[in-house]
Scaffold this motif. Structure first.
Motif, PDB file in Angstrom:
ATOM      1  N   PHE A 114      10.847  12.384   4.642  1.00 29.42           N
ATOM      2  CA  PHE A 114       9.647  11.550   4.706  1.00 29.42           C
ATOM      3  C   PHE A 114       9.657  10.474   3.621  1.00 29.42           C
ATOM      4  O   PHE A 114       8.945   9.469   3.726  1.00 29.42           O
ATOM      5  CB  PHE A 114       8.370  12.408   4.625  1.00 29.42           C
ATOM      6  CG  PHE A 114       8.000  12.880   3.247  1.00 29.42           C
ATOM      7  CD1 PHE A 114       7.148  12.127   2.446  1.00 29.42           C
ATOM      8  CD2 PHE A 114       8.494  14.080   2.736  1.00 29.42           C
ATOM      9  CE1 PHE A 114       6.792  12.564   1.175  1.00 29.42           C
ATOM     10  CE2 PHE A 114       8.140  14.519   1.482  1.00 29.42           C
ATOM     11  CZ  PHE A 114       7.287  13.763   0.695  1.00 29.42           C
ATOM     12  N   ILE A 115      10.478  10.672   2.591  1.00 31.59           N
ATOM     13  CA  ILE A 115      10.653   9.657   1.557  1.00 31.59           C
ATOM     14  C   ILE A 115      11.799   8.719   1.934  1.00 31.59           C
ATOM     15  O   ILE A 115      11.667   7.498   1.848  1.00 31.59           O
ATOM     16  CB  ILE A 115      10.937  10.307   0.189  1.00 31.59           C
ATOM     17  CG1 ILE A 115       9.684  11.011  -0.340  1.00 31.59           C
ATOM     18  CG2 ILE A 115      11.405   9.258  -0.820  1.00 31.59           C
ATOM     19  CD1 ILE A 115       8.537  10.093  -0.689  1.00 31.59           C
ATOM     20  N   THR A 116      12.936   9.266   2.341  1.00 29.71           N
ATOM     21  CA  THR A 116      14.113   8.428   2.629  1.00 29.71           C
ATOM     22  C   THR A 116      13.882   7.478   3.787  1.00 29.71           C
ATOM     23  O   THR A 116      14.514   6.427   3.887  1.00 29.71           O
ATOM     24  CB  THR A 116      15.349   9.293   2.912  1.00 29.71           C
ATOM     25  OG1 THR A 116      15.080  10.170   4.018  1.00 29.71           O
ATOM     26  CG2 THR A 116      15.732  10.118   1.692  1.00 29.71           C
ATOM     27  N   ARG A 117      12.956   7.824   4.699  1.00 26.31           N
ATOM     28  CA  ARG A 117      12.677   6.964   5.846  1.00 26.31           C
ATOM     29  C   ARG A 117      11.665   5.867   5.537  1.00 26.31           C
ATOM     30  O   ARG A 117      11.454   4.970   6.357  1.00 26.31           O
ATOM     31  CB  ARG A 117      12.147   7.808   7.012  1.00 26.31           C
ATOM     32  CG  ARG A 117      13.202   8.718   7.629  1.00 26.31           C
ATOM     33  CD  ARG A 117      12.590   9.594   8.705  1.00 26.31           C
ATOM     34  NE  ARG A 117      13.594  10.439   9.346  1.00 26.31           N
ATOM     35  CZ  ARG A 117      13.315  11.402  10.212  1.00 26.31           C
ATOM     36  NH1 ARG A 117      12.051  11.654  10.534  1.00 26.31           N
ATOM     37  NH2 ARG A 117      14.292  12.122  10.757  1.00 26.31           N
ATOM     38  N   ARG A 118      11.055   5.934   4.375  1.00 28.77           N
ATOM     39  CA  ARG A 118      10.056   4.927   3.984  1.00 28.77           C
ATOM     40  C   ARG A 118      10.726   3.556   3.903  1.00 28.77           C
ATOM     41  O   ARG A 118      11.789   3.399   3.297  1.00 28.77           O
ATOM     42  CB  ARG A 118       9.438   5.318   2.641  1.00 28.77           C
ATOM     43  CG  ARG A 118       8.505   4.286   2.031  1.00 28.77           C
ATOM     44  CD  ARG A 118       7.162   4.288   2.705  1.00 28.77           C
ATOM     45  NE  ARG A 118       6.401   3.095   2.321  1.00 28.77           N
ATOM     46  CZ  ARG A 118       5.232   3.113   1.720  1.00 28.77           C
ATOM     47  NH1 ARG A 118       4.656   4.257   1.428  1.00 28.77           N
ATOM     48  NH2 ARG A 118       4.616   1.993   1.422  1.00 28.77           N
ATOM     49  N   GLN A 119      10.095   2.556   4.492  1.00 30.19           N
ATOM     50  CA  GLN A 119      10.656   1.210   4.524  1.00 30.19           C
ATOM     51  C   GLN A 119       9.920   0.286   3.563  1.00 30.19           C
ATOM     52  O   GLN A 119       8.709   0.412   3.357  1.00 30.19           O
ATOM     53  CB  GLN A 119      10.592   0.634   5.941  1.00 30.19           C
ATOM     54  CG  GLN A 119      11.462   1.392   6.942  1.00 30.19           C
ATOM     55  CD  GLN A 119      11.506   0.704   8.297  1.00 30.19           C
ATOM     56  OE1 GLN A 119      10.611  -0.064   8.645  1.00 30.19           O
ATOM     57  NE2 GLN A 119      12.549   0.971   9.055  1.00 30.19           N
ATOM     58  N   ILE A 120      10.691  -0.629   2.971  1.00 26.64           N
ATOM     59  CA  ILE A 120      10.146  -1.626   2.054  1.00 26.64           C
ATOM     60  C   ILE A 120      10.510  -2.999   2.595  1.00 26.64           C
ATOM     61  O   ILE A 120      11.660  -3.228   2.992  1.00 26.64           O
ATOM     62  CB  ILE A 120      10.722  -1.442   0.634  1.00 26.64           C
ATOM     63  CG1 ILE A 120      10.477  -0.029   0.118  1.00 26.64           C
ATOM     64  CG2 ILE A 120      10.126  -2.466  -0.325  1.00 26.64           C
ATOM     65  CD1 ILE A 120      11.206   0.279  -1.171  1.00 26.64           C
ATOM     66  N   SER A 121       9.560  -3.905   2.629  1.00 26.21           N
ATOM     67  CA  SER A 121       9.816  -5.270   3.079  1.00 26.21           C
ATOM     68  C   SER A 121      10.854  -5.934   2.172  1.00 26.21           C
ATOM     69  O   SER A 121      10.686  -5.976   0.954  1.00 26.21           O
ATOM     70  CB  SER A 121       8.518  -6.077   3.057  1.00 26.21           C
ATOM     71  OG  SER A 121       8.780  -7.461   3.135  1.00 26.21           O
ATOM     72  N   THR A 122      11.943  -6.440   2.762  1.00 26.48           N
ATOM     73  CA  THR A 122      12.983  -7.068   1.942  1.00 26.48           C
ATOM     74  C   THR A 122      12.473  -8.358   1.299  1.00 26.48           C
ATOM     75  O   THR A 122      12.877  -8.705   0.188  1.00 26.48           O
ATOM     76  CB  THR A 122      14.231  -7.380   2.789  1.00 26.48           C
ATOM     77  OG1 THR A 122      13.845  -8.117   3.956  1.00 26.48           O
ATOM     78  CG2 THR A 122      14.931  -6.107   3.212  1.00 26.48           C
TER      79      THR A 122
ATOM     80  N   PRO B 116       0.815  -1.226   0.000  1.00 30.13           N
ATOM     81  CA  PRO B 116       0.000   0.000   0.000  1.00 30.13           C
ATOM     82  C   PRO B 116       0.845   1.271   0.000  1.00 30.13           C
ATOM     83  O   PRO B 116       1.795   1.392   0.769  1.00 30.13           O
ATOM     84  CB  PRO B 116      -0.796  -0.118   1.310  1.00 30.13           C
ATOM     85  CG  PRO B 116      -0.843  -1.592   1.596  1.00 30.13           C
ATOM     86  CD  PRO B 116       0.470  -2.128   1.109  1.00 30.13           C
ATOM     87  N   GLY B 117       0.501   2.179  -0.884  1.00 30.33           N
ATOM     88  CA  GLY B 117       1.194   3.459  -0.948  1.00 30.33           C
ATOM     89  C   GLY B 117       2.489   3.456  -1.732  1.00 30.33           C
ATOM     90  O   GLY B 117       3.110   4.509  -1.936  1.00 30.33           O
ATOM     91  N   LEU B 118       2.929   2.272  -2.209  1.00 28.54           N
ATOM     92  CA  LEU B 118       4.225   2.209  -2.899  1.00 28.54           C
ATOM     93  C   LEU B 118       4.204   2.970  -4.215  1.00 28.54           C
ATOM     94  O   LEU B 118       5.153   3.676  -4.539  1.00 28.54           O
ATOM     95  CB  LEU B 118       4.625   0.748  -3.137  1.00 28.54           C
ATOM     96  CG  LEU B 118       6.013   0.567  -3.772  1.00 28.54           C
ATOM     97  CD1 LEU B 118       7.098   1.050  -2.818  1.00 28.54           C
ATOM     98  CD2 LEU B 118       6.259  -0.891  -4.134  1.00 28.54           C
ATOM     99  N   THR B 119       3.125   2.831  -4.976  1.00 30.71           N
ATOM    100  CA  THR B 119       3.042   3.533  -6.260  1.00 30.71           C
ATOM    101  C   THR B 119       3.139   5.046  -6.064  1.00 30.71           C
ATOM    102  O   THR B 119       3.844   5.736  -6.806  1.00 30.71           O
ATOM    103  CB  THR B 119       1.737   3.178  -6.990  1.00 30.71           C
ATOM    104  OG1 THR B 119       1.718   1.776  -7.270  1.00 30.71           O
ATOM    105  CG2 THR B 119       1.616   3.941  -8.303  1.00 30.71           C
ATOM    106  N   ALA B 120       2.444   5.554  -5.052  1.00 31.92           N
ATOM    107  CA  ALA B 120       2.490   6.992  -4.775  1.00 31.92           C
ATOM    108  C   ALA B 120       3.888   7.421  -4.347  1.00 31.92           C
ATOM    109  O   ALA B 120       4.383   8.475  -4.760  1.00 31.92           O
ATOM    110  CB  ALA B 120       1.476   7.344  -3.689  1.00 31.92           C
ATOM    111  N   THR B 121       4.551   6.591  -3.524  1.00 34.33           N
ATOM    112  CA  THR B 121       5.912   6.904  -3.081  1.00 34.33           C
ATOM    113  C   THR B 121       6.865   6.945  -4.264  1.00 34.33           C
ATOM    114  O   THR B 121       7.689   7.866  -4.389  1.00 34.33           O
ATOM    115  CB  THR B 121       6.401   5.855  -2.059  1.00 34.33           C
ATOM    116  OG1 THR B 121       5.538   5.872  -0.924  1.00 34.33           O
ATOM    117  CG2 THR B 121       7.824   6.165  -1.607  1.00 34.33           C
ATOM    118  N   VAL B 122       6.765   5.952  -5.151  1.00 32.24           N
ATOM    119  CA  VAL B 122       7.615   5.912  -6.343  1.00 32.24           C
ATOM    120  C   VAL B 122       7.351   7.130  -7.228  1.00 32.24           C
ATOM    121  O   VAL B 122       8.282   7.721  -7.779  1.00 32.24           O
ATOM    122  CB  VAL B 122       7.389   4.596  -7.124  1.00 32.24           C
ATOM    123  CG1 VAL B 122       8.033   4.668  -8.514  1.00 32.24           C
ATOM    124  CG2 VAL B 122       7.944   3.416  -6.346  1.00 32.24           C
TER     125      VAL B 122
END
Length: 196
Positions: A87-95, A58-64
């Protein structure tokens, strides 16, 4: 703009996979791994993530979309290094999801690499490069809205990834192809989102 000709698309995936440790990875860690001068590599990898099954986050497309917009603005401005807000650099993505997405991407990326080569390189310099960058900025403005339409965000991200691949490979023909496909994105979104 830094010369990134030595980086193949698979190299970029390898670098990202090598940095995917622990339960999650931050956007800042991705930037650090690929390098603060690697505008095209960063644009490629984030748009590929949004094209892969990882886009289900959720929200990944908007972040990209925000990341690509900021990268395009800085490329137009002629910056030498990448800057992204906290607020972008701190966004985490599941490895786990990221590595699954990378594995999914390897076959299509290898296929595309076969057809890349240095062509029409004059299109990769100013003023010619400004037009595709502006068009991509425009596309990113609509990408957050695409999250409500299945597959549409992935279609837009794939076009951006193709553009970034053209930059990395110094292939102006691929950049032109990405712009042709960009013009078809609204039609594709309408078809997949509203047909039937």
């Amino acid at each position: 703009m830094p010369d990134e000709r030595t980086h193949t698309l698979s190299d970029v995936l390898d670098q990202l996979e090598g940095s995917a440790q622990g339960d999650s990875i931050t956007v800042e860690q991705v930037v650090e791994k690929l390098g603060h001068q690697s505008f095209a590599s960063l644009m490629l990898i984030f748009s590929l993530i949004s094209t892969s099954p990882a886009s289900a986050i959720p929200g990944l497309t908007a972040t990209v979309a925000v990341i690509v917009f900021i990268l395009a603005v800085q490329m137009i401005a002629g910056r030498d290094s990448v800057w992204l807000p906290q607020f972008i650099t701190r966004r985490q993505i599941s490895t786990r999801k990221l590595c699954k997405g990378i594995g999914w991407l390897r076959k299509p990326v290898r296929f595309v690499e076969r057809y890349l080569g240095e062509r029409l390189t004059w299109l990769l310099h100013r003023p010619w490069l400004l037009l595709p960058l502006v068009l991509i900025m425009g596309l990113t403005l609509f990408m957050p809205l695409m999250e409500v339409i299945p597959t549409s965000g992935s279609i837009a991200s794939a076009v951006i990834a193709l553009f970034a691949a053209g930059l990395l490979a110094r292939d102006g023909a691929v950049v032109v192809a990405s712009m042709v496909l960009l013009s078809a994105v609204p039609v594709a979104v309408w078809y997949f989102g509203f047909s039937g």
